[in-house]
Design a protein around this motif. Structure first.
Motif, PDB file in Angstrom:
ATOM      1  N   ILE A 151       5.880  -8.976  -8.081  1.00  0.00           N
ATOM      2  CA  ILE A 151       5.424  -7.650  -7.669  1.00  0.00           C
ATOM      3  C   ILE A 151       4.232  -7.207  -8.515  1.00  0.00           C
ATOM      4  CG2 ILE A 151       6.072  -5.232  -7.401  1.00  0.00           C
ATOM      5  CD1 ILE A 151       8.956  -6.156  -6.994  1.00  0.00           C
ATOM      6  N   HIS A 152       3.146  -6.867  -7.846  1.00  0.00           N
ATOM      7  CA  HIS A 152       1.946  -6.363  -8.502  1.00  0.00           C
ATOM      8  C   HIS A 152       1.798  -4.889  -8.134  1.00  0.00           C
ATOM      9  CE1 HIS A 152       0.460 -10.414  -9.634  1.00  0.00           C
ATOM     10  NE2 HIS A 152       1.191 -10.770  -8.589  1.00  0.00           N
ATOM     11  N   GLY A 153       1.882  -4.037  -9.130  1.00  0.00           N
ATOM     12  CA  GLY A 153       1.894  -2.597  -8.911  1.00  0.00           C
ATOM     13  C   GLY A 153       3.102  -1.990  -9.581  1.00  0.00           C
ATOM     14  N   VAL A 154       3.540  -0.838  -9.103  1.00  0.00           N
ATOM     15  CA  VAL A 154       4.689  -0.148  -9.699  1.00  0.00           C
ATOM     16  C   VAL A 154       5.773   0.030  -8.638  1.00  0.00           C
ATOM     17  CG1 VAL A 154       5.500   1.917 -10.886  1.00  0.00           C
ATOM     18  CG2 VAL A 154       3.173   1.078 -11.309  1.00  0.00           C
ATOM     19  N   PRO A 155       6.838  -0.773  -8.697  1.00  0.00           N
ATOM     20  CA  PRO A 155       7.935  -0.586  -7.753  1.00  0.00           C
ATOM     21  C   PRO A 155       8.686   0.712  -8.054  1.00  0.00           C
ATOM     22  CG  PRO A 155       8.539  -2.207  -9.403  1.00  0.00           C
ATOM     23  CD  PRO A 155       7.103  -1.866  -9.654  1.00  0.00           C
ATOM     24  N   GLY A 156       9.350   1.257  -7.039  1.00  0.00           N
ATOM     25  CA  GLY A 156      10.071   2.507  -7.217  1.00  0.00           C
ATOM     26  C   GLY A 156      11.477   2.326  -7.750  1.00  0.00           C
ATOM     27  N   ASN A 157      12.258   3.399  -7.681  1.00  0.00           N
ATOM     28  CA  ASN A 157      13.615   3.391  -8.223  1.00  0.00           C
ATOM     29  C   ASN A 157      14.489   2.317  -7.574  1.00  0.00           C
ATOM     30  OD1 ASN A 157      12.800   5.565  -9.696  1.00  0.00           O
ATOM     31  ND2 ASN A 157      14.118   7.060  -8.674  1.00  0.00           N
TER      32      ASN A 157
ATOM     33  N   GLY B 167       0.823  -1.207   0.000  1.00  0.00           N
ATOM     34  CA  GLY B 167       0.000   0.000   0.000  1.00  0.00           C
ATOM     35  C   GLY B 167       0.856   1.254   0.000  1.00  0.00           C
ATOM     36  N   THR B 168       0.577   2.155   0.915  1.00  0.00           N
ATOM     37  CA  THR B 168       1.317   3.419   0.980  1.00  0.00           C
ATOM     38  C   THR B 168       2.439   3.378   2.033  1.00  0.00           C
ATOM     39  OG1 THR B 168      -0.324   4.319   2.533  1.00  0.00           O
ATOM     40  CG2 THR B 168      -0.646   4.765   0.172  1.00  0.00           C
ATOM     41  N   GLU B 169       2.831   2.187   2.440  1.00  0.00           N
ATOM     42  CA  GLU B 169       3.901   2.043   3.424  1.00  0.00           C
ATOM     43  C   GLU B 169       5.185   2.708   2.912  1.00  0.00           C
ATOM     44  OE1 GLU B 169       4.844  -1.620   6.402  1.00  0.00           O
ATOM     45  OE2 GLU B 169       4.969  -2.072   4.262  1.00  0.00           O
ATOM     46  N   HIS B 170       5.892   3.416   3.772  1.00  0.00           N
ATOM     47  CA  HIS B 170       7.154   4.070   3.419  1.00  0.00           C
ATOM     48  C   HIS B 170       8.155   3.012   2.960  1.00  0.00           C
ATOM     49  CE1 HIS B 170      11.063   6.102   4.126  1.00  0.00           C
ATOM     50  NE2 HIS B 170      10.385   7.211   3.858  1.00  0.00           N
ATOM     51  N   PHE B 171       9.070   3.405   2.061  1.00  0.00           N
ATOM     52  CA  PHE B 171       9.963   2.403   1.483  1.00  0.00           C
ATOM     53  C   PHE B 171      10.831   1.705   2.527  1.00  0.00           C
ATOM     54  CE2 PHE B 171      12.925   6.010   1.298  1.00  0.00           C
ATOM     55  CZ  PHE B 171      14.144   5.426   1.606  1.00  0.00           C
ATOM     56  N   THR B 172      11.184   2.372   3.614  1.00  0.00           N
ATOM     57  CA  THR B 172      12.004   1.735   4.645  1.00  0.00           C
ATOM     58  C   THR B 172      11.245   0.586   5.289  1.00  0.00           C
ATOM     59  OG1 THR B 172      13.147   3.824   5.101  1.00  0.00           O
ATOM     60  CG2 THR B 172      13.285   2.103   6.788  1.00  0.00           C
ATOM     61  N   GLU B 173      10.022   0.858   5.734  1.00  0.00           N
ATOM     62  CA  GLU B 173       9.210  -0.185   6.355  1.00  0.00           C
ATOM     63  C   GLU B 173       8.807  -1.243   5.328  1.00  0.00           C
ATOM     64  OE1 GLU B 173       8.709   3.102   6.923  1.00  0.00           O
ATOM     65  OE2 GLU B 173       9.561   3.047   8.946  1.00  0.00           O
TER      66      GLU B 173
ATOM     67  N   ALA C 162       2.167  -2.449  -4.699  1.00  0.00           N
ATOM     68  CA  ALA C 162       3.431  -1.711  -4.647  1.00  0.00           C
ATOM     69  C   ALA C 162       3.197  -0.314  -5.212  1.00  0.00           C
ATOM     70  CB  ALA C 162       4.501  -2.431  -5.448  1.00  0.00           C
ATOM     71  N   PHE C 163       3.483   0.693  -4.424  1.00  0.00           N
ATOM     72  CA  PHE C 163       3.268   2.087  -4.820  1.00  0.00           C
ATOM     73  C   PHE C 163       4.582   2.859  -4.741  1.00  0.00           C
ATOM     74  CE2 PHE C 163      -1.426   1.826  -3.321  1.00  0.00           C
ATOM     75  CZ  PHE C 163      -1.805   1.343  -4.569  1.00  0.00           C
ATOM     76  N   ALA C 164       5.506   2.545  -5.662  1.00  0.00           N
ATOM     77  CA  ALA C 164       6.747   3.306  -5.856  1.00  0.00           C
ATOM     78  C   ALA C 164       7.729   3.182  -4.704  1.00  0.00           C
ATOM     79  CB  ALA C 164       6.443   4.780  -6.136  1.00  0.00           C
ATOM     80  N   GLN C 165       7.643   2.118  -3.930  1.00  0.00           N
ATOM     81  CA  GLN C 165       8.652   1.911  -2.880  1.00  0.00           C
ATOM     82  C   GLN C 165       9.988   1.549  -3.513  1.00  0.00           C
ATOM     83  OE1 GLN C 165       5.570   0.496  -2.686  1.00  0.00           O
ATOM     84  NE2 GLN C 165       4.704   1.028  -0.685  1.00  0.00           N
ATOM     85  N   ARG C 166      11.038   2.224  -3.099  1.00  0.00           N
ATOM     86  CA  ARG C 166      12.378   2.024  -3.651  1.00  0.00           C
ATOM     87  C   ARG C 166      13.065   0.776  -3.066  1.00  0.00           C
ATOM     88  NH1 ARG C 166      14.727   7.836  -2.233  1.00  0.00           N
ATOM     89  NH2 ARG C 166      12.948   7.823  -0.807  1.00  0.00           N
ATOM     90  N   TYR C 167      14.073   0.285  -3.799  1.00  0.00           N
ATOM     91  CA  TYR C 167      15.031  -0.731  -3.349  1.00  0.00           C
ATOM     92  C   TYR C 167      14.449  -2.127  -3.134  1.00  0.00           C
ATOM     93  CZ  TYR C 167      17.300   3.701  -2.190  1.00  0.00           C
ATOM     94  OH  TYR C 167      17.794   4.982  -2.232  1.00  0.00           O
ATOM     95  N   LEU C 168      13.263  -2.397  -3.616  1.00  0.00           N
ATOM     96  CA  LEU C 168      12.705  -3.731  -3.420  1.00  0.00           C
ATOM     97  C   LEU C 168      13.604  -4.774  -4.086  1.00  0.00           C
ATOM     98  CD1 LEU C 168       8.914  -3.029  -4.072  1.00  0.00           C
ATOM     99  CD2 LEU C 168      10.048  -3.362  -1.853  1.00  0.00           C
TER     100      LEU C 168
END
Length: 243
Positions: free
Chosen positions: A55-61, A11-17, A37-43
């Motif tokens: 991954i379903h959604g859009v992973p971040g950078n 969801g909207t969880e911060h990328f660190t968490e 996945a909503f643009a969380q980085r480093y997955l």
């Protein structure tokens, strides 16, 4: 537990968490299905052999940066720097990716169903039996293969401007021939030979295995009609250095 699959929702969880959530799941299972996945980085950063992310959604950078043998499949688009400095493994994107995918890539393979942004494959390199490969199914942005030092890029769509600027190793296979005045200094564009076709065929057969169902039909995997872009010599910039 070997072979176990678990699912997590970001969801909207911060990328660190979000990364802590995914890493914890990977300790408990070999395959983790990531939903929303909503643009969380480093997955998937540095994920080892034997581990898989779906991954379903859009992973971040920086998805799969430093990937160390794991497998990541994205059912959607991906942002910038997919596979940054990856060392091994496989990344599959059922959509398009942003800029600088495969930056400094040293091993493994990246398959993108559609197009890509700028500077994909920049500084890609190879050593001994590690020969990384990127396959792009659509058009590419400018500077594809910039400073390419090794490895393989296959482009099914059309390239942008400044293709392979500073390229000094590796090979780029083009489905669409570029004009002679667009070939960068120090490079050669020529028809592929049978060895090239065999390599292209192996990569496109794998591409079809991932995407033929999405596309409604497989792409032509014979390797026929491609052109090879390569450095004219083994040391194209030798004159810039002292002997």
């Amino acid at each position: 537990m070997m072979g176990k699959r678990v699912s997590v929702t970001l969801g909207t969880e911060h990328f660190t968490e979000a990364n802590e959530t995914v890493r914890d799941a990977l300790l408990r299972a070999d395959t983790v299905v990531v939903r929303e996945a909503f643009a969380q980085r480093y997955l998937g950063c540095a994920m080892p052999t034997g581990k898989t992310l779906e991954i379903h959604g859009v992973p971040g950078n920086d998805l799969a940066c430093y990937l160390d043998g794991g497998r990541i499949e994205v059912f959607g688009n991906a942002q910038d720097q997919v596979g940054n400095t990856m060392d091994g493994g496989c990344i599959v994107v059922h959509g398009r990716c942003g800029d600088a995918a495969g930056y400094g890539m040293r091993g493994g393979q990246i398959f993108v169903r559609d197009g890509c942004g700028w500077r994909v494959g920049i500084h890609m390199k190879q050593f001994e039996d590690k020969r990384p490969a990127i396959v792009i199914g659509g058009d590419a942005g400018s500077f594809l293969g910039e400073y390419l030092a090794g490895g393989v890029i296959v482009l099914l769509g059309k390239p942008g401007r400044h293709l392979a600027t500073g390229m000094h190793g590796g090979v780029i296979y083009l489905k669409h021939r570029i004009a002679d005045d667009e070939v960068s200094e120090g490079l050669v564009q020529e028809p592929v030979d049978e060895a090239d076709r065999a390599l292209i065929r192996s990569l496109l057969e794998r591409y079809n295995g991932f995407f033929a169902a999405d596309l409604g039909a497989p792409v032509d995997a014979t390797g026929e009609g491609f052109f090879r872009l390569r450095p004219a010599t083994a040391r194209p910039y030798a004159s810039m250095y002292a002997n």
